[in-house]
Design an enzyme around this catalytic site. Structure first.
Site, PDB file in Angstrom:
ATOM      1  N   GLY A 219       0.833  -1.203   0.000  1.00  0.00           N
ATOM      2  CA  GLY A 219       0.000   0.000   0.000  1.00  0.00           C
ATOM      3  C   GLY A 219       0.862   1.245   0.000  1.00  0.00           C
TER       4      GLY A 219
ATOM      5  N   TYR B 185      -1.221   7.047   2.526  1.00  0.00           N
ATOM      6  CA  TYR B 185      -0.766   7.804   3.705  1.00  0.00           C
ATOM      7  C   TYR B 185       0.001   6.940   4.697  1.00  0.00           C
ATOM      8  N   ILE B 186      -0.607   5.829   5.112  1.00  0.00           N
ATOM      9  CA  ILE B 186       0.041   5.004   6.139  1.00  0.00           C
ATOM     10  C   ILE B 186       1.313   4.388   5.588  1.00  0.00           C
ATOM     11  N   GLY B 187       1.230   3.844   4.379  1.00  0.00           N
ATOM     12  CA  GLY B 187       2.386   3.184   3.763  1.00  0.00           C
ATOM     13  C   GLY B 187       3.564   4.121   3.604  1.00  0.00           C
ATOM     14  N   VAL B 188       3.306   5.314   3.089  1.00  0.00           N
ATOM     15  CA  VAL B 188       4.395   6.261   2.816  1.00  0.00           C
ATOM     16  C   VAL B 188       5.041   6.742   4.117  1.00  0.00           C
ATOM     17  N   GLU B 189       4.221   7.063   5.121  1.00  0.00           N
ATOM     18  CA  GLU B 189       4.801   7.571   6.375  1.00  0.00           C
ATOM     19  C   GLU B 189       5.715   6.521   7.023  1.00  0.00           C
TER      20      GLU B 189
ATOM     21  N   GLY C 285      -5.649   0.448   3.211  1.00  0.00           N
ATOM     22  CA  GLY C 285      -6.929   1.083   3.448  1.00  0.00           C
ATOM     23  C   GLY C 285      -7.569   0.598   4.746  1.00  0.00           C
TER      24      GLY C 285
ATOM     25  N   HIS D 219       9.980  37.601   6.206  1.00  0.00           N
ATOM     26  CA  HIS D 219      11.114  36.997   5.488  1.00  0.00           C
ATOM     27  C   HIS D 219      12.128  36.502   6.512  1.00  0.00           C
TER      28      HIS D 219
HETATM   29  C1  LIG Z   1      -1.135   4.931  11.203  1.00  0.00           C
HETATM   30  C2  LIG Z   1      -2.148   6.035  11.229  1.00  0.00           C
HETATM   31  C3  LIG Z   1      -1.722   7.350  11.214  1.00  0.00           C
HETATM   32  C4  LIG Z   1      -2.647   8.375  11.240  1.00  0.00           C
HETATM   33  N1  LIG Z   1      -2.200   9.669  11.213  1.00  0.00           N
HETATM   34  C5  LIG Z   1      -3.093  10.672  11.234  1.00  0.00           C
HETATM   35  C6  LIG Z   1      -2.650  12.024  11.251  1.00  0.00           C
HETATM   36  O1  LIG Z   1      -1.465  12.312  11.218  1.00  0.00           O
HETATM   37  N2  LIG Z   1      -3.590  13.003  11.297  1.00  0.00           N
HETATM   38  C7  LIG Z   1      -4.917  12.713  11.331  1.00  0.00           C
HETATM   39  O2  LIG Z   1      -5.724  13.646  11.387  1.00  0.00           O
HETATM   40  N3  LIG Z   1      -5.366  11.449  11.314  1.00  0.00           N
HETATM   41  C8  LIG Z   1      -4.489  10.434  11.266  1.00  0.00           C
HETATM   42  N4  LIG Z   1      -4.931   9.135  11.287  1.00  0.00           N
HETATM   43  C9  LIG Z   1      -6.381   8.890  11.341  1.00  0.00           C
HETATM   44  C10 LIG Z   1      -6.892   9.064  12.782  1.00  0.00           C
HETATM   45  O3  LIG Z   1      -6.202   8.193  13.658  1.00  0.00           O
HETATM   46  C11 LIG Z   1      -8.379   8.803  12.864  1.00  0.00           C
HETATM   47  O4  LIG Z   1      -9.028   9.508  11.840  1.00  0.00           O
HETATM   48  C12 LIG Z   1      -8.863   9.294  14.213  1.00  0.00           C
HETATM   49  O5  LIG Z   1      -8.350   8.483  15.233  1.00  0.00           O
HETATM   50  C13 LIG Z   1     -10.369   9.386  14.322  1.00  0.00           C
HETATM   51  O6  LIG Z   1     -10.942   8.158  14.549  1.00  0.00           O
HETATM   52  P1  LIG Z   1     -12.289   8.061  15.415  1.00  0.00           P
HETATM   53  O7  LIG Z   1     -12.244   9.108  16.455  1.00  0.00           O
HETATM   54  O8  LIG Z   1     -13.429   8.063  14.518  1.00  0.00           O
HETATM   55  O9  LIG Z   1     -12.167   6.618  16.016  1.00  0.00           O
HETATM   56  P2  LIG Z   1     -10.924   5.777  16.692  1.00  0.00           P
HETATM   57  O10 LIG Z   1      -9.899   6.748  17.111  1.00  0.00           O
HETATM   58  O11 LIG Z   1     -10.592   4.755  15.723  1.00  0.00           O
HETATM   59  O12 LIG Z   1     -11.627   5.211  17.971  1.00  0.00           O
HETATM   60  C14 LIG Z   1     -12.646   4.255  17.940  1.00  0.00           C
HETATM   61  C15 LIG Z   1     -12.638   3.471  19.234  1.00  0.00           C
HETATM   62  O13 LIG Z   1     -13.776   2.625  19.278  1.00  0.00           O
HETATM   63  C16 LIG Z   1     -13.403   1.370  19.858  1.00  0.00           C
HETATM   64  N5  LIG Z   1     -14.381   0.364  19.422  1.00  0.00           N
HETATM   65  C17 LIG Z   1     -14.544  -0.177  18.185  1.00  0.00           C
HETATM   66  N6  LIG Z   1     -15.575  -1.042  18.165  1.00  0.00           N
HETATM   67  C18 LIG Z   1     -16.092  -1.070  19.422  1.00  0.00           C
HETATM   68  C19 LIG Z   1     -17.169  -1.755  20.039  1.00  0.00           C
HETATM   69  N7  LIG Z   1     -17.968  -2.591  19.358  1.00  0.00           N
HETATM   70  N8  LIG Z   1     -17.396  -1.551  21.363  1.00  0.00           N
HETATM   71  C20 LIG Z   1     -16.613  -0.692  22.068  1.00  0.00           C
HETATM   72  N9  LIG Z   1     -15.589  -0.007  21.527  1.00  0.00           N
HETATM   73  C21 LIG Z   1     -15.333  -0.178  20.227  1.00  0.00           C
HETATM   74  C22 LIG Z   1     -12.001   1.150  19.344  1.00  0.00           C
HETATM   75  O14 LIG Z   1     -11.297   0.249  20.178  1.00  0.00           O
HETATM   76  C23 LIG Z   1     -11.430   2.562  19.400  1.00  0.00           C
HETATM   77  O15 LIG Z   1     -10.807   2.829  20.614  1.00  0.00           O
HETATM   78  C24 LIG Z   1      -4.032   8.088  11.281  1.00  0.00           C
HETATM   79  C25 LIG Z   1      -4.474   6.761  11.320  1.00  0.00           C
HETATM   80  C26 LIG Z   1      -3.551   5.736  11.299  1.00  0.00           C
HETATM   81  C27 LIG Z   1      -4.040   4.312  11.368  1.00  0.00           C
HETATM   82  N1  LIG Z   2      -1.258  12.124   7.866  1.00  0.00           N
HETATM   83  C1  LIG Z   2      -2.503  11.699   7.990  1.00  0.00           C
HETATM   84  O1  LIG Z   2      -3.436  12.451   8.178  1.00  0.00           O
HETATM   85  C2  LIG Z   2      -2.758  10.228   7.947  1.00  0.00           C
HETATM   86  C3  LIG Z   2      -1.723   9.333   8.056  1.00  0.00           C
HETATM   87  C4  LIG Z   2      -1.997   7.973   7.979  1.00  0.00           C
HETATM   88  C5  LIG Z   2      -3.308   7.560   7.828  1.00  0.00           C
HETATM   89  N2  LIG Z   2      -4.298   8.446   7.748  1.00  0.00           N
HETATM   90  C6  LIG Z   2      -5.686   7.982   7.546  1.00  0.00           C
HETATM   91  O2  LIG Z   2      -5.729   6.586   7.361  1.00  0.00           O
HETATM   92  C7  LIG Z   2      -6.512   6.291   6.205  1.00  0.00           C
HETATM   93  C8  LIG Z   2      -6.009   5.036   5.562  1.00  0.00           C
HETATM   94  O3  LIG Z   2      -4.754   5.197   4.954  1.00  0.00           O
HETATM   95  P1  LIG Z   2      -4.131   4.031   4.059  1.00  0.00           P
HETATM   96  O4  LIG Z   2      -2.847   4.549   3.559  1.00  0.00           O
HETATM   97  O5  LIG Z   2      -4.135   2.706   4.737  1.00  0.00           O
HETATM   98  O6  LIG Z   2      -5.218   3.788   2.941  1.00  0.00           O
HETATM   99  P2  LIG Z   2      -5.740   4.517   1.639  1.00  0.00           P
HETATM  100  O7  LIG Z   2      -7.131   4.036   1.495  1.00  0.00           O
HETATM  101  O8  LIG Z   2      -5.486   5.968   1.653  1.00  0.00           O
HETATM  102  O9  LIG Z   2      -4.824   3.914   0.484  1.00  0.00           O
HETATM  103  C9  LIG Z   2      -4.661   2.547   0.292  1.00  0.00           C
HETATM  104  C10 LIG Z   2      -3.653   2.323  -0.833  1.00  0.00           C
HETATM  105  O10 LIG Z   2      -3.372   0.948  -0.900  1.00  0.00           O
HETATM  106  C11 LIG Z   2      -3.351   0.538  -2.254  1.00  0.00           C
HETATM  107  N3  LIG Z   2      -3.793  -0.869  -2.283  1.00  0.00           N
HETATM  108  C12 LIG Z   2      -5.049  -1.340  -2.124  1.00  0.00           C
HETATM  109  N4  LIG Z   2      -5.049  -2.699  -2.162  1.00  0.00           N
HETATM  110  C13 LIG Z   2      -3.745  -3.078  -2.335  1.00  0.00           C
HETATM  111  C14 LIG Z   2      -3.082  -4.333  -2.416  1.00  0.00           C
HETATM  112  N5  LIG Z   2      -3.748  -5.491  -2.325  1.00  0.00           N
HETATM  113  N6  LIG Z   2      -1.737  -4.323  -2.602  1.00  0.00           N
HETATM  114  C15 LIG Z   2      -1.051  -3.171  -2.688  1.00  0.00           C
HETATM  115  N7  LIG Z   2      -1.619  -1.953  -2.593  1.00  0.00           N
HETATM  116  C16 LIG Z   2      -2.949  -1.908  -2.410  1.00  0.00           C
HETATM  117  C17 LIG Z   2      -4.279   1.472  -2.983  1.00  0.00           C
HETATM  118  O11 LIG Z   2      -3.859   1.617  -4.324  1.00  0.00           O
HETATM  119  C18 LIG Z   2      -4.152   2.787  -2.187  1.00  0.00           C
HETATM  120  O12 LIG Z   2      -3.223   3.667  -2.742  1.00  0.00           O
HETATM  121  C19 LIG Z   2      -6.434   7.519   5.315  1.00  0.00           C
HETATM  122  O13 LIG Z   2      -7.629   7.693   4.623  1.00  0.00           O
HETATM  123  C20 LIG Z   2      -6.203   8.626   6.288  1.00  0.00           C
HETATM  124  O14 LIG Z   2      -7.391   9.274   6.593  1.00  0.00           O
HETATM  125  C21 LIG Z   2      -4.049   9.785   7.797  1.00  0.00           C
END
Ligand SMILES: Cc1cc2nc3c(=O)[nH]c(=O)nc-3n(C[C@H](O)[C@H](O)[C@H](O)COP(=O)(O)OP(=O)(O)OC[C@H]3O[C@@H](n4cnc5c(N)ncnc54)[C@H](O)[C@@H]3O)c2cc1C
Ligand SMILES: NC(=O)c1ccc[n+]([C@@H]2O[C@H](COP(=O)([O-])OP(=O)(O)OC[C@H]3O[C@@H](n4cnc5c(N)ncnc54)[C@H](O)[C@@H]3O)[C@@H](O)[C@H]2O)c1
Length: 458
Positions: free
Chosen positions: A173, A176-180, A265, A438
């Site tokens: 992938g 976003y996640i993959g690249v970071e 994703g 600047h």
């Molecule tokens: C690797 C990574 C990097 C990211 N970096 C960024 C970033 O830099 N900037 C940014 O804006 N966003 C980033 N995101 C996205 C961001 O983390 C989410 O958009 C954000 O956390 C909002 O999610 P949420 O509040 O909807 O739910 P979440 O934060 O996902 O919380 C949902 C909670 O519900 C709980 N839950 C689920 N099902 C149940 C159930 N049935 N019963 C009880 N509890 C349950 C889960 O355990 C979890 O604690 C990143 C995501 C990932 C994965």
């Molecule tokens: N800086 C940030 O704000 C930040 C950082 C990390 C994650 N996030 C959040 O997490 C979400 C998920 O990010 P993500 O990077 O996992 O998903 P994404 O949905 O953005 O991208 C998934 C990528 O995986 C590729 N892909 C799909 N199936 C594949 C396969 N079988 N093999 C290889 N490549 C495949 C697709 O072409 C696509 O480019 C984002 O939408 C974002 O909101 C945000």
């Protein structure tokens, strides 16, 4: 059975936003969490990744020392110290939150499941709520690749448990996640290969941004295979794994690695909630359908954050919380009124607000565009970080800013200034007539409008 005014299922990023307002109203509240409180952002998302990225940037700048006239000596990565730092920042972030939830609400650790529209089961107990908020976020989507179940792989959660630096990290992938993670681990010293199914990295950005980001990552030694399909996975003899892939030309190759990160994703955490029992509608991917005030198909049930599919970021989840509170107070905040904004924390970052050229074309919107390569900007030259460019789109009708991409040093901060312009529908002349200090990257933004293009029609 205990009755509550509000039940909150999942303690994601909107929880901290809404709780003070609900408590002020004197409501009885139950919170249910199946994992660590605070959700993805603090535990497995933003906080750990950005902390890891800070270590990797330190490593990168040390290895560039000679370019700046500094001889740093030999560089080594102490991976356990790097992860100690990551954990030292993410873990305390949730302990205070947990205490607050336990003091101010009835906190149920466990997985929630609807029994009927007003009743939720958790750990064999049933509780009822006048209003129920679903705030359960998303999890990594695991693709259906033959043999994947037989190899050890990690997602954004599992990668934080690594005890040793991967020798070769395969990243499935390229968004976003993959690249970071790819850039962070490469800079810490891993060999890294990205296998991206889409034809380019970060496909939501304009093609020139994807292309230049790919060049930046390749210049740091990351191998990037775009348009490439993962065919099968198998354990390797050395305890690692092998991933068979097929390139766009149809050639197959077997990639060997010790660690596989899956970042293809997300999936909404709605499947285990038994939404049917509550009558709550979701789309074909499981995202819960909501109106502009986060209300689901059932009037007393709301869905906030990533699980409603209207945003995928911490700031959109927090904003959903503000929208929910606004409705309670008779206000008019709406999900639909917010402007798309985010940053990808590659180095340099890719930050975006509103429309890019691809989106404008896809939506049939005419625009004028101004661009400025980072290599023309003094601040970027002084820092020797000249990759990237700034692109700003202007509405030919009212001269307002339609959107901007700032790919370059400082872009993650500069984008907020442009977001203000978009949100306030400011004509570009306001930015053009503002004096910025600047030397900054932003200082050239006013001058960009001197070379706005003719109108580009889709
Ligand atoms: C690797 C990574 C990097 C990211 N970096 C960024 C970033 O830099 N900037 C940014 O804006 N966003 C980033 N995101 C996205 C961001 O983390 C989410 O958009 C954000 O956390 C909002 O999610 P949420 O509040 O909807 O739910 P979440 O934060 O996902 O919380 C949902 C909670 O519900 C709980 N839950 C689920 N099902 C149940 C159930 N049935 N019963 C009880 N509890 C349950 C889960 O355990 C979890 O604690 C990143 C995501 C990932 C994965
Ligand atoms: N800086 C940030 O704000 C930040 C950082 C990390 C994650 N996030 C959040 O997490 C979400 C998920 O990010 P993500 O990077 O996992 O998903 P994404 O949905 O953005 O991208 C998934 C990528 O995986 C590729 N892909 C799909 N199936 C594949 C396969 N079988 N093999 C290889 N490549 C495949 C697709 O072409 C696509 O480019 C984002 O939408 C974002 O909101 C945000």
């Amino acid at each position: 059975m205990k009755n509550y005014d509000v039940i909150i299922i999942g303690t994601g990023q909107a929880t901290g936003t809404i709780l003070p307002g609900l408590l002020e109203e004197g409501l009885s509240i139950a919170t249910i969490e199946s994992d660590r409180v605070g959700g993805s952002c603090v535990n497995w998302g933003c906080t750990p990744t950005k902390t890891l990225i800070a270590s990797s940037r330190a490593a990168h700048m040390i290895s560039r020392g000679e370019e700046f006239g500094i001889s740093p000596g030999e560089r080594t990565t102490n991976f356990s110290r790097v992860m100690e730092r990551v954990n030292g920042i993410r873990m305390p972030a949730t302990s205070g939150f947990q205490e607050w939830l336990e003091e101010s609400t009835d906190f149920y650790p466990g997985e929630a499941r609807f029994i009927d529209p007003h009743t939720v089961g958790v750990n064999g107990e049933q509780i009822s709520g006048s209003e129920i908020l679903i705030h359960t976020g998303t999890r990594a989507r695991i693709p259906d690749i033959p043999g994947l179940k037989d190899v050890h792989w990690v997602d954004n959660k599992g990668i934080l448990d690594l005890k040793t630096l991967p020798r070769h990290l395969l990243v499935l992938g390229g968004s976003y996640i993959g690249v970071e993670f790819a850039q962070a681990f490469r800079r810490l010293g891993s060999r890294v290969t990205i296998v991206q199914h889409g034809e380019r990295l970060v496909p939501k950005e304009d093609p020139d941004i994807s292309g230049e980001l790919q060049s930046v990552l390749e210049s740091e030694g990351i191998r990037i295979l775009t348009g490439t399909e993962a065919l099968s996975a198998a354990p390797a003899q050395d305890h690692g794994l092998e991933l068979k892939v097929r390139s766009p030309s149809g050639q197959t190759e077997v990639l060997s690695a010790d660690t596989l990160l899956i970042a293809v994703g997300r999936l909404p955490n709605s499947d285990s909630l038994n939404l049917k029992a509550a009558g709550v509608s979701s789309d074909d991917r499981g995202y819960i359908s909501v109106d502009d005030s986060c209300r689901t198909s059932v009037p007393h049930i709301f869905a906030l954050g990533d699980v409603n599919g209207r945003g995928a970021f911490t700031h959109t989840s927090v904003h959903d919380g503000q929208v929910y509170l606004s409705r309670r107070a008779g206000g008019d905040k709406r999900i639909g009124d917010r402007t798309l904004i985010y940053a990808l924390y590659s180095d340099p970052p890719v930050a975006r607000v509103g429309l890019n050229e691809s989106m404008a074309r896809a939506r049939g919107i005419s625009y004028r565009v101004a661009g400025m390569p980072m290599k023309n900007i003094a601040r970027a030259k002084e820092r020797d970080e000249t990759s990237g460019k700034i692109t700003i789109l202007v509405d030919p009708g009212d001269n307002s800013i339609l959107g901007a991409t700032v790919f370059g040093v400082g872009g993650d901060e500069i984008i907020s200034m442009l977001a203000l312009a978009v949100q306030a529908k400011l004509p570009y002349s306001v930015l053009q007539n503002t004096v910025f200090p600047h030397p900054t990257v932003a200082e050239l933004i006013p001058f960009m409008f001197d070379s706005l293009s003719e109108v580009i029609s889709p």
